[in-house]
Scaffold this active site. Structure first.
Site, PDB file in Angstrom:
ATOM      1  N   GLY A   1      75.520 -41.936  31.931  1.00 12.55           N
ATOM      2  CA  GLY A   1      76.383 -41.195  32.849  1.00 12.55           C
ATOM      3  C   GLY A   1      77.643 -42.003  33.069  1.00 12.55           C
ATOM      4  O   GLY A   1      77.745 -43.138  32.583  1.00 12.55           O
ATOM      5  N   LYS A   2      78.570 -41.408  33.805  1.00  6.67           N
ATOM      6  CA  LYS A   2      79.822 -42.125  34.029  1.00  6.67           C
ATOM      7  C   LYS A   2      79.574 -43.482  34.689  1.00  6.67           C
ATOM      8  O   LYS A   2      80.299 -44.428  34.464  1.00  6.67           O
ATOM      9  CB  LYS A   2      80.800 -41.269  34.821  1.00  6.67           C
ATOM     10  CG  LYS A   2      81.325 -40.102  33.977  1.00  6.67           C
ATOM     11  CD  LYS A   2      82.445 -39.302  34.625  1.00  6.67           C
ATOM     12  CE  LYS A   2      82.828 -38.133  33.697  1.00  6.67           C
ATOM     13  NZ  LYS A   2      83.817 -37.228  34.250  1.00  6.67           N
ATOM     14  N   ARG A   3      78.500 -43.555  35.482  1.00  6.79           N
ATOM     15  CA  ARG A   3      78.228 -44.819  36.164  1.00  6.79           C
ATOM     16  C   ARG A   3      77.548 -45.861  35.263  1.00  6.79           C
ATOM     17  O   ARG A   3      77.523 -47.030  35.563  1.00  6.79           O
ATOM     18  CB  ARG A   3      77.381 -44.578  37.416  1.00  6.79           C
ATOM     19  CG  ARG A   3      78.197 -44.841  38.668  1.00  6.79           C
ATOM     20  CD  ARG A   3      77.402 -44.537  39.902  1.00  6.79           C
ATOM     21  NE  ARG A   3      77.348 -43.106  40.130  1.00  6.79           N
ATOM     22  CZ  ARG A   3      76.359 -42.493  40.778  1.00  6.79           C
ATOM     23  NH1 ARG A   3      75.347 -43.184  41.239  1.00  6.79           N
ATOM     24  NH2 ARG A   3      76.397 -41.202  40.976  1.00  6.79           N
TER      25      ARG A   3
END
Ligand code: GLU
Length: 492
Positions: free
Chosen positions: A252-254
């Site tokens: 994910g973006k994180r």
């Protein structure tokens, strides 16, 4: 594989403008694109902007730039139009209203009269009774006329087990609890994703949908809607998730899912990115890893996409990129290098085109992206090509043996090298001139100070390569400077 009943293949990439597209999104676009291009079909770019709260300004331009960088071209889309224009959902509201009205007329959709508070109460009651909250259990008997101010919901006709075929995963099923009266049009006048994408796919003649696995749980609803509309549904291919390094979580973006354009800035080549992404969840059935676009098109097969998560591995991307860099023409390699060499190095005294030209193959051999070039600069592994290094007497003498001093060895190196003519100044000849002597007294004691005298670095290409690069004059000059340091009494 045979395609859907010989129909012309039409696929689409339908991102929401909620920020940059990360590698997962682009992999979806790539697979849909490969599918369309393989069968001379149509590839559509559609922007799904019905969630106005999550919209991020500039996203559409950013998405377009990302796709263009990678060469994923579309035949219809917001910027170029096409026979199903417009390609931005917020500009297609009339179309959704039209289909909504058809469903209302068939008594298959109804206005939702409840306030948020009332729905909360239904939900709390279901929780208390430990049952899932199902809107369809509260369907109003006499719903109001839909005037657009209330949500519009689909009336699920038959509460049943859903069964469908996924091109990647085969037969999938979901129990009746997956079916509920879902919202088609929200009270703000915008359709939900669930409704809008189905209408668009229908109107745009999409034959194959490729998307992430998070949509599997909603598929029973999509099927109910196709049924209510009385239309044939497109084929669906659910792509495997991309797992963050380590393998446990989805990327994910994180967890490091970067904007694809960041990779461009780091010097990843578009063809390397395409090659890398194509292998995220698919393989050609043999051990090929570096594949050109035409090889990918030839080998790509939706039914061979794997079910299980695909491991995201930036080292592999870098490796593939390195392979593509090595395949570039000499001119392109030089331009690539020039792009990433920082300005402070470009302003060094001996930064010339000639030197750049000479070092290109040496550097290219050692890097897999522009980041590596920047890293070399930071570590001081680039500047010695363009300026005389600062030397330390201790380091020069680091490999000195008892039988002979470093000074004497350097003098002998200079002597032997002086005998090579300028025309013969190649790394092979240089090695030939020194090897026998170095071997006789201990290679480290000769080649270490020579390499260090040329580079001023503890690590660098071997001394023969460096000597060839600096030329006869430059090499002897650097060796003489080393001698001066060794003989300098003040530098003890
Ligand atoms: N707009 C959806 C998204 O960005 C697309 C899903 C689909 O391809 O149907 O996730």
């Amino acid at each position: 594989m045979e395609t859907n009943n010989h129909k012309k293949v039409v696929t689409r990439f339908a991102p929401s403008p909620t920020g940059f597209v990360h590698v997962g999104g682009i992999r979806t676009a790539l697979f849909a694109w490969l599918w369309a291009r393989k069968y001379n079909g149509t590839f559509i770019l559609r922007i799904e902007d019905t969630d106005k709260e999550r919209e991020v300004e500039g996203s559409i331009e950013h998405i377009i730039e990302s796709l263009k960088w990678l060469g994923l071209d579309w035949d219809e889309g917001p910027d170029i139009g096409g026979k199903h224009a417009p390609y931005i959902q917020s500009q297609r509201l009339d179309s959704y209203k039209k289909y909504a009205q058809t469903l209302i007329d068939k008594n298959l959709a109804y206005a939702d009269p409840y306030t948020e508070k009332e729905i909360e109460e239904f939900r709390a009651k279901a929780d208390l009774e430990k049952r899932p909250f199902l809107y369809r259990e509260h369907r109003p008997e006499n719903p109001p006329v839909w005037d657009g101010s209330m949500p519009l919901r689909l009336k699920i006709q038959e509460v049943k087990t859903s069964e469908w075929n996924d091109l990647v995963r085969g037969k999938l099923t979901a129990g009746p609890e997956a079916l509920d009266d879902f919202i088609l049009i929200k009270s703000d006048g915008y359709p939900t994703y669930n409704f809008a994408h189905i209408i668009d796919d229908l109107e745009m003649g999409v034959t194959h949908i490729m998307r992430a696995d998070e949509f599997i749980s909603s598929t029973p609803k999509f099927l109910a809607l196709y049924e209510a509309l009385g239309v044939e549904r497109p084929e669906m291919a659910t792509l495997p998730p991309i797992m963050a390094p380590g393998g446990k979580k989805k990327l994910g973006k994180r967890d490091g899912a970067k904007d694809v354009l960041d990779y461009r800035n780091e010097g990843i080549l578009p063809e390397a990115m395409i090659n890398f992404l194509a292998l995220l969840g698919w393989n050609p059935g043999d051990d090929r890893e570096v594949m050109t676009e035409s090889q990918l098109l030839e080998a790509f097969d939706v039914t061979k996409i794997q079910h299980s998560g695909a491991q995201f591995n930036e080292e592999k991307l870098a490796w593939i990129n390195g392979e593509y860099i090595k395949k570039m023409s000499y001119e392109d390699q030089e331009a690539y290098l020039l792009k990433f060499i920082p300005n402070d190095i470009k302003s060094l005294p001996h930064f010339t085109n000639d030197m750049l030209h000479k070092i290109t193959p040496v550097i290219i051999e050692r890097i897999s992206s522009g980041l590596d070039i920047e890293m070399m600069a930071v570590n001081g592994d680039l500047d010695y090509y363009f300026k005389y290094p600062k030397l330390s007497k201790d380091i020069l003498k680091k490999e000195q043996k008892d039988n002979i001093t470093t000074n004497e060895n350097i003098k002998i190196v200079i002597e032997n090298l002086s005998k090579i003519t300028v025309d013969n100044w190649t790394k092979e000849k240089i090695k030939e001139a020194l090897w026998e002597y170095a071997t006789s007294v201990g290679r480290g004691s000769v080649l270490w100070p020579m390499r260090y005298a040329l580079s001023g670095c503890q690590k660098s290409p071997d001394p023969f390569i460096l000597a060839e690069l600096f030329g006869k004059e430059g090499t002897i000059l650097r060796l003489n400077s080393a001698l001066e340091i060794l003989e300098d009494k003040n530098n003890e």
